[in-house]
Design a protein around this motif. Structure first.
Motif, PDB file in Angstrom:
ATOM      1  N   GLY A 273       0.867  -1.445   0.126  1.00  0.00           N
ATOM      2  CA  GLY A 273       0.087  -0.229  -0.172  1.00  0.00           C
ATOM      3  C   GLY A 273       1.179   0.946   0.056  1.00  0.00           C
ATOM      4  N   ILE A 274       0.518   2.582  -0.365  1.00  0.00           N
ATOM      5  CA  ILE A 274       1.228   3.022  -0.267  1.00  0.00           C
ATOM      6  C   ILE A 274       0.442   4.765   0.381  1.00  0.00           C
ATOM      7  CG2 ILE A 274       0.486   4.127  -3.409  1.00  0.00           C
ATOM      8  CD1 ILE A 274       3.627   5.009  -2.637  1.00  0.00           C
ATOM      9  N   GLY A 275       1.251   5.583   0.349  1.00  0.00           N
ATOM     10  CA  GLY A 275       0.242   6.874   1.142  1.00  0.00           C
ATOM     11  C   GLY A 275      -0.547   7.043   2.296  1.00  0.00           C
ATOM     12  N   GLY A 276      -2.219   6.851   1.481  1.00  0.00           N
ATOM     13  CA  GLY A 276      -2.829   6.508   2.670  1.00  0.00           C
ATOM     14  C   GLY A 276      -3.261   5.810   3.580  1.00  0.00           C
ATOM     15  N   SER A 277      -2.427   4.703   2.396  1.00  0.00           N
ATOM     16  CA  SER A 277      -2.906   2.616   2.867  1.00  0.00           C
ATOM     17  C   SER A 277      -1.660   2.432   3.304  1.00  0.00           C
ATOM     18  CB  SER A 277      -2.786   2.241   1.250  1.00  0.00           C
ATOM     19  OG  SER A 277      -3.692   2.741   0.629  1.00  0.00           O
ATOM     20  N   SER A 278      -0.499   3.385   4.025  1.00  0.00           N
ATOM     21  CA  SER A 278       0.449   2.288   4.392  1.00  0.00           C
ATOM     22  C   SER A 278       0.749   2.993   6.157  1.00  0.00           C
ATOM     23  CB  SER A 278       1.778   1.959   3.487  1.00  0.00           C
ATOM     24  OG  SER A 278       1.754   3.875   3.592  1.00  0.00           O
ATOM     25  N   LEU A 279       0.979   4.368   5.595  1.00  0.00           N
ATOM     26  CA  LEU A 279       1.515   5.237   6.595  1.00  0.00           C
ATOM     27  C   LEU A 279       0.285   5.616   8.213  1.00  0.00           C
ATOM     28  CD1 LEU A 279       1.464   8.596   4.545  1.00  0.00           C
ATOM     29  CD2 LEU A 279       3.516   7.131   5.357  1.00  0.00           C
ATOM     30  N   GLY A 280      -0.510   5.697   8.438  1.00  0.00           N
ATOM     31  CA  GLY A 280      -1.465   5.301   9.542  1.00  0.00           C
ATOM     32  C   GLY A 280      -0.704   3.474   9.754  1.00  0.00           C
ATOM     33  N   ALA A 281      -1.335   2.872   9.553  1.00  0.00           N
ATOM     34  CA  ALA A 281      -0.532   1.550  10.063  1.00  0.00           C
ATOM     35  C   ALA A 281       0.841   0.997  10.587  1.00  0.00           C
ATOM     36  CB  ALA A 281      -0.945   0.037   9.298  1.00  0.00           C
ATOM     37  N   LYS A 282       1.764   1.905   9.948  1.00  0.00           N
ATOM     38  CA  LYS A 282       2.404   2.312   9.692  1.00  0.00           C
ATOM     39  C   LYS A 282       3.142   2.777  11.101  1.00  0.00           C
ATOM     40  CE  LYS A 282       6.961   2.827   6.692  1.00  0.00           C
ATOM     41  NZ  LYS A 282       7.608   3.021   5.881  1.00  0.00           N
TER      42      LYS A 282
ATOM     43  N   PRO B 228     -16.628   4.341   1.214  1.00  0.00           N
ATOM     44  CA  PRO B 228     -16.738   4.876   0.359  1.00  0.00           C
ATOM     45  C   PRO B 228     -16.085   6.630   0.713  1.00  0.00           C
ATOM     46  CG  PRO B 228     -18.350   3.622   0.121  1.00  0.00           C
ATOM     47  CD  PRO B 228     -17.665   3.172   1.639  1.00  0.00           C
ATOM     48  N   LYS B 229     -17.263   7.343   1.212  1.00  0.00           N
ATOM     49  CA  LYS B 229     -16.468   8.239   1.763  1.00  0.00           C
ATOM     50  C   LYS B 229     -15.207   8.689   2.915  1.00  0.00           C
ATOM     51  CE  LYS B 229     -20.611   9.818   0.552  1.00  0.00           C
ATOM     52  NZ  LYS B 229     -20.795  11.105   0.028  1.00  0.00           N
ATOM     53  N   VAL B 230     -15.049   7.876   2.545  1.00  0.00           N
ATOM     54  CA  VAL B 230     -12.763   7.899   3.762  1.00  0.00           C
ATOM     55  C   VAL B 230     -11.738   7.800   2.788  1.00  0.00           C
ATOM     56  CG1 VAL B 230     -11.988   7.303   5.735  1.00  0.00           C
ATOM     57  CG2 VAL B 230     -13.915   6.786   6.041  1.00  0.00           C
ATOM     58  N   GLY B 231     -11.048   9.303   3.114  1.00  0.00           N
ATOM     59  CA  GLY B 231     -10.678   9.324   2.244  1.00  0.00           C
ATOM     60  C   GLY B 231      -9.146   8.566   2.621  1.00  0.00           C
ATOM     61  N   GLY B 232      -7.828   8.845   2.057  1.00  0.00           N
ATOM     62  CA  GLY B 232      -6.520   7.121   1.980  1.00  0.00           C
ATOM     63  C   GLY B 232      -6.382   7.563   3.163  1.00  0.00           C
ATOM     64  N   ARG B 233      -6.568   9.076   3.447  1.00  0.00           N
ATOM     65  CA  ARG B 233      -5.246   9.851   4.648  1.00  0.00           C
ATOM     66  C   ARG B 233      -5.684   9.653   5.392  1.00  0.00           C
ATOM     67  NH1 ARG B 233      -6.280  13.368   0.632  1.00  0.00           N
ATOM     68  NH2 ARG B 233      -6.975  15.788   1.005  1.00  0.00           N
ATOM     69  N   TYR B 234      -7.653   9.426   5.546  1.00  0.00           N
ATOM     70  CA  TYR B 234      -8.556   9.443   7.223  1.00  0.00           C
ATOM     71  C   TYR B 234      -8.779   8.168   7.142  1.00  0.00           C
ATOM     72  CZ  TYR B 234      -8.776  14.595   6.088  1.00  0.00           C
ATOM     73  OH  TYR B 234      -8.548  16.392   6.562  1.00  0.00           O
ATOM     74  N   SER B 235      -7.809   7.298   7.163  1.00  0.00           N
ATOM     75  CA  SER B 235      -8.788   5.739   7.093  1.00  0.00           C
ATOM     76  C   SER B 235      -8.038   5.083   7.866  1.00  0.00           C
ATOM     77  CB  SER B 235      -8.306   5.182   5.334  1.00  0.00           C
ATOM     78  OG  SER B 235      -6.794   5.069   5.000  1.00  0.00           O
ATOM     79  N   VAL B 236      -6.815   5.480   9.018  1.00  0.00           N
ATOM     80  CA  VAL B 236      -6.256   4.265   9.655  1.00  0.00           C
ATOM     81  C   VAL B 236      -6.982   3.897   9.768  1.00  0.00           C
ATOM     82  CG1 VAL B 236      -5.367   6.016  10.699  1.00  0.00           C
ATOM     83  CG2 VAL B 236      -4.689   4.697  10.975  1.00  0.00           C
ATOM     84  N   LEU B 237      -8.342   4.479  10.808  1.00  0.00           N
ATOM     85  CA  LEU B 237      -9.060   3.704  11.802  1.00  0.00           C
ATOM     86  C   LEU B 237     -10.346   2.917  11.362  1.00  0.00           C
ATOM     87  CD1 LEU B 237      -9.586   6.862  14.237  1.00  0.00           C
ATOM     88  CD2 LEU B 237      -7.867   4.904  14.764  1.00  0.00           C
ATOM     89  N   THR B 238     -10.211   2.507   9.011  1.00  0.00           N
ATOM     90  CA  THR B 238     -11.165   1.497   8.740  1.00  0.00           C
ATOM     91  C   THR B 238      -9.765   0.401   9.264  1.00  0.00           C
ATOM     92  OG1 THR B 238      -9.747   1.830   7.358  1.00  0.00           O
ATOM     93  CG2 THR B 238     -11.934   3.145   7.128  1.00  0.00           C
ATOM     94  N   ALA B 239     -10.391  -0.775   7.746  1.00  0.00           N
ATOM     95  CA  ALA B 239      -9.720  -2.354   7.991  1.00  0.00           C
ATOM     96  C   ALA B 239      -8.221  -1.752   7.783  1.00  0.00           C
ATOM     97  CB  ALA B 239     -10.187  -2.711   7.186  1.00  0.00           C
TER      98      ALA B 239
END
Lengths: 457, 457
Positions: free
Chosen positions: A98-107, A213-224
Motif C-alpha cells: 500500500g502507499i500513502g494513506g494505505s500505509s502511513l497510518g498503520a506504519k 467509500p466516503k473515507v479518503g485514504g489519508r483519513y483511513s487509519v481507523l478503518t480496516a
C-alpha cells in the motif's frame, strides 16, 4: 465505552485512560505568536467551522466527513476485522502492500508500539510502499512464502505502485506454493464495490474487507486499512478507537479553550495568515513517533496545500524533525534563519523501559550532572533546552505531552490531527478531503508507460 | 588512482568509473529559474569563491577547508582504519554510538549499499543516535554481548547523547563479559589529543582512531568517522574515496559549465536570493538513498542556516521527500502552494536487481501499459511524470542521474555536496564550517540536568 467492554476478551486489562496534555502558551503573544484579540476575532469563524464539522459528520459513515465519525462507528465493524486478523496472525511475516494513506497510518502505530512492547510471539509487519526494485528483492530474499501473508490495500483498487507490488508478491507466492495455496496467503482492503482489487477478490474468492467509500485514504487509519494489519500483530485496536472516541468527545464544543483541535487549528491558521509562519515543524522527543510524523505530514500537506481563489495558497509546509537528533542537524538553521516557522514538540511523560545512566565512579568527576539520572531525564533536559532556545528565537511553539505510549494515546493523537486538519481546511476555505492537483501526474505516468510500450519509443 | 592500486587486494575487480550526470535545464529561465544574465553577473563572485576554496584546501588536513582535501589525503590513513576494521569485522553486530555528523554519513552509505549488495557474511551495523530509552532497550534485547562490537564516535569526545549511550553499552558489555573482556569489544573515534573519550582510551588502552581536528563533524564521513564502520561491514572505502577524488578533480575549475558543484551552488544561491526559492526539496527515486538525504539535510542546514549582518538570513530550508511515496503525500501541496520551492531529483540509471512486472495473462486487459515492463521502468515513468508536473507548476528543478548505486558513485555525491555547501556559504558570506547558535542549547541542557540533580528540584 460499552461497545468495547461487551466484546473484549475478558482477560484484557483495563486501559489507562490518560489524556493528552497541551502546552500552547508559547503560541500566543508572550511567545511572539497569536494575540488574544486575534483569537477573539476569529471566534465567529470557529463557531461556523465547528458547526459544519458537527453537521457533516452526523450521518456517520455516509457523511461527507465520515472520517470524523469513525471512532464511534467503526467498533460495529470490528468483529469482521478481528476475524480476518485472527487468520492473518497465523503467519510469521505480514507484508502490507500500500502507499500513502494505505500505509502511513498503520506504519505510524506499528512503529510507535513495536519498540514499546516488542514480542517475539507476534508476526512482523513489513511495509512495501515504493516500487523500488532493490527494496523488493531485499525483502523477498529474507522472507519465506510458506510463512508470509500479504495484505494489499488500495482505496481505488488500482493504485499503480500497489498493483505492481501486489503482482510481484502474488507471483512470488504462486511460484513456491502454487496458485491455490497462494490464495490462502492474501487479504485485500479496498472499495466495497468497484476497482480491480474488488473484482480480483470476487474472481479468486479472496477475503476482502471494505473501506467506507466516503473515507479518503489519508483519513483511513481507523478503518480496516489500518485496523486489519494492526490487529493482526496484536495491537489493541479497540483501545485505538476508544482513544479516538475520547478525543472526539473532548472536541464536541466550539470553545477553543476546551476543544484542543479547534484551538490548534485556530493557532495554525492565524500564525500562517497573520504572522507569516509558513512552515510547521513537528519534532517529537521519542524515536517511536518518527513514523507518526510522516502520517501527519501527508494528512496536512495533501489536505491543506491548495490554491485559494484571490488569496495566498492555503496550508503550511509540514516538516519533520526528531529530538534530540535534529539538534545536531537542523537546530542551527531553525535558530538563525527566517522567522517563518512554528513548532510542535511531542514529549512523553512516562517511559516504561527507562533505565538509569550507567555512570561508574571513575567517570563521575567528568559528568557530575549525570549522577543518579535516568535516560529519560537526560532526554527531557534536551527537550526543555531546545524549546527554550526556540522560544528565545521568537518561534511560536506548542508542546503535546503524551501520558504514555499506548494504543489509547495514539488513537487520541490520530483523531486530534484529523480534526485539526479538517478545521483548518474549512478556515482556509479549501476542501480538506480532495487532492485535485495530483491527477495530472497519474495521467502522465500512464502516458509515459504507454509510450515506452510502443516499438522504437 | 595509484594509491588505490598499490595497496588494494589484488583480487579486487576494477571499479566502474561512471560519473554523475546533471540535468540542470529546468533550473534556468526556461524552467522559470535563473537567467543567463544573472549567472554571467555572478561569475566574478564564482571565481572568487572558487579561488578561496582552492587556497584554503591546499594545505591538506591542516587547511581550513580540510574536509575538501580528504579525498586526496585520507588514502594515506587507510591502512590504520582497515586494520581496525579487520578486527571489528569479527563481530556479528556492530553498534555505532554517535549523533549528527558522527552517524549520518556512515548511515547514508550503509543504507544505500546494504539493499544493493546484501550479504549474510558481513556484520550488521546498528546506529544508536538518540537517548531514547525504548530504542536502546529494544536494540540490546536483540543483541548478544559476546558477538557485539561498539564503535563510539564523538569529535569533542563529550557529546552528551553519545556519552550516555556509550556508558550504557559499556555497562551492558561488562555485566556479561567482565571489564577486561568488554574492552576488547570497544573502538573509539575522536579528537587525536583531547576530550573524555581520548582520555578514556588512554586509560583503558582502547583502540582509538583520530579525527583530523580541522574536519567538522558534518564533513567527516570520509574520515575514520565514516570509514571505520563502513570498512568493517565490507564497503569498498577505497572506491568511496576514489569517487570523491574524481568529483574533486571535476571541480578544479571556476567555470560553472564544467564544475558541477559550482554550478549547483550558483543556482541555489541565485534562486534563493533573487527568486525567493527558500525551500530546497531533495527527492530521490530510490529507497536506498533515504538516509543520504538526511546526511545532506544536516550538511546544508547547519552549514548555511545563519544570520547575515544587514541582509536576509542565509540558506534554504532543506526538506526531504521520497519518490514515488511522496507523490501520495506531499505532491498536492508542492503543486498548489507557494512558489517558494526548488527541487533536486535523484534518479538511478541502472538497477542491478530489476525484475519484470509479474503481469499474468488474466490481468492484461486491465493493465495493458504494464506488459513487458520492468519495475524500474514503472518507477522511471513516475519520476518523469512528477518532474513534468513540478516543471509545469514553475518550480525550478535539477536531476542528478546516478549511473549505478555503488561506493564510487556515493563518494562522488558526498564530495559534490560538501563542495556545493562550502561554495554556497562563501557566496552568502557565512562560515560554512561553524554552528554558533547551538551552543546555548547545550549549556541549557547541562543547566537543566544540574537543577534536577539538586534535592527538591
Amino acid at each position: 465505552m460499552t461497545t468495547r467492554d461487551s466484546t473484549a476478551p475478558s482477560a484484557r486489562p483495563a486501559l489507562p485512560r490518560h489524556r493528552l496534555r497541551f502546552d500552547t502558551a508559547d503560541m500566543y503573544e508572550a511567545g511572539h505568536g497569536v494575540t488574544a484579540k486575534e483569537l477573539a476575532g476569529l471566534q465567529p469563524e470557529l463557531a461556523r467551522v465547528h458547526a459544519v464539522v458537527q453537521e457533516k459528520s452526523r450521518a456517520g459513515l455516509d457523511a461527507e466527513f465520515a472520517c470524523l465519525a469513525l471512532p464511534t462507528h467503526m467498533p460495529a465493524g470490528l468483529p469482521a476485522i478481528e476475524q480476518a486478523a485472527a487468520d492473518v496472525r497465523h503467519f510469521r511475516d505480514i507484508v502490507v502492500a500500500g502507499i500513502g494513506g494505505s500505509s502511513l497510518g498503520a506504519k505510524a502505530v506499528y512503529h510507535a508500539l513495536r519498540e514499546v512492547n516488542p514480542s517475539a510471539e507476534q508476526p512482523a509487519l513489513h511495509f512495501l510502499e515504493n516500487i523500488d526494485p532493490y527494496h523488493l528483492q531485499f525483502l523477498l530474499a529474507r522472507l519465506k512464502p510458506e510463512s508470509t501473508a500479504v495484505i494489499a490495500i488500495s482505496k481505488s483498487g488500482g493504485t499503480i505502485e500497489t498493483v505492481v507490488q501486489y503482482l510481484a508478491l502474488r507471483e512470488w507466492l504462486e511460484n513456491c506454493l502454487g496458485p491455490v495455496e497462494a490464495r490462502k496467503h492474501q487479504w485485500i482492503v479496498t472499495d466495497p464495490k468497484q476497482g480491480w482489487m474488488r473484482e480480483l477478490a470476487a474472481r479468486e474468492h479472496l477475503p476482502a474487507l471494505p473501506l467506507p467509500p466516503k473515507v479518503g485514504g489519508r483519513y483511513s487509519v481507523l478503518t480496516a486499512v489500518g485496523l486489519l494489519p494492526l490487529a493482526a500483530v496484536g495491537v489493541d485496536v479497540r483501545a485505538l478507537l476508544d482513544g479516538a472516541a475520547d478525543n472526539a468527545a473532548r472536541c464536541a464544543t466550539d470553545d477553543p479553550k476546551v476543544n484542543p483541535a479547534l484551538e490548534l487549528a485556530a493557532l495554525h491558521y492565524l500564525l500562517d495568515t497573520r504572522h507569516g509562519k509558513r512552515i510547521s515543524i513537528m519534532m517529537p522527543y521519542a524515536d517511536p513517533l518518527l513514523q507518526f510524523v510522516n502520517w501527519y505530514c501527508q494528512l496536512w500537506a495533501e489536505s491543506l496545500g491548495k490554491r485559494v481563489p484571490g488569496a495566498e495558497p492555503a496550508g503550511t509546509l509540514p516538516v519533520r524533525a526528531m529530538g534530540s537528533v535534529d539538534q545536531h542537524s537542523q537546530l542551527q538553521m531553525y535558530l538563525e534563519s527566517r522567522p517563518d516557522k512554528m513548532f510542535t514538540f511531542i514529549a512523553l511523560d512516562r517511559w516504561e523501559d527507562d533505565r538509569p545512566v550507567a555512570l561508574p565512579e571513575t567517570e563521575r568527576h567528568t559528568f557530575p550532572y549525570l549522577a543518579g539520572k535516568r535516560l529519560s531525564e537526560v532526554l527531557d533536559a534536551e527537550f526543555r533546552a531546545t524549546r527554550e532556545v526556540i522560544t528565545r528565537a521568537r518561534h511560536p511553539n506548542v508542546t503535546l505531552h503524551l501520558p504514555a505510549l499506548d494504543a489509547h494515546v495514539l488513537g487520541q493523537l490520530i483523531d486530534l490531527y484529523q480534526r485539526v486538519t479538517v478545521y483548518c481546511g474549512l478556515l482556509y476555505g479549501v476542501n480538506p478531503l480532495d487532492q485535485p492537483a495530483v491527477e495530472l501526474g497519474k495521467q502522465l505516468t500512464l502516458r509515459f508507460l504507454n509510450e515506452r510500450g510502443k516499438p522504437g519509443a
